[in-house]
Write a protein that holds these residues in place. Structure first.
Motif: not given
Length: 63
Positions: A37-44
């Motif tokens: 989830x943290x990686x998704x936020x970083x990618x977005x």
């Protein structure tokens, strides 16, 4: 001791896409979910920055 880091074994990622999850505990799964989830936020966030840069460039060159 070598001056190059190539001799060191590569660090395993915390999660590999498609890996077998059957042996993981609920706590391990929760940790991996939080990591992803943290990686998704970083990618977005990166996608938004790149999109803003693209839009700025388009507005500059469309004059």
């Amino acid at each position: 001791m070598s001056i190059f880091d190539d001799d060191k074994p590569a660090k395993r990622p915390a999660h590999e896409i498609g890996c077998d999850l059957s042996m993981l505990s609920v706590e391990d799964l929760e940790q991996r979910i939080a990591l992803l989830q943290a990686e998704i936020i970083r990618l977005e966030g990166e996608r938004q920055r790149k999109d803003a840069g693209r839009k700025a460039a388009e507005s500059l060159f469309r004059r």
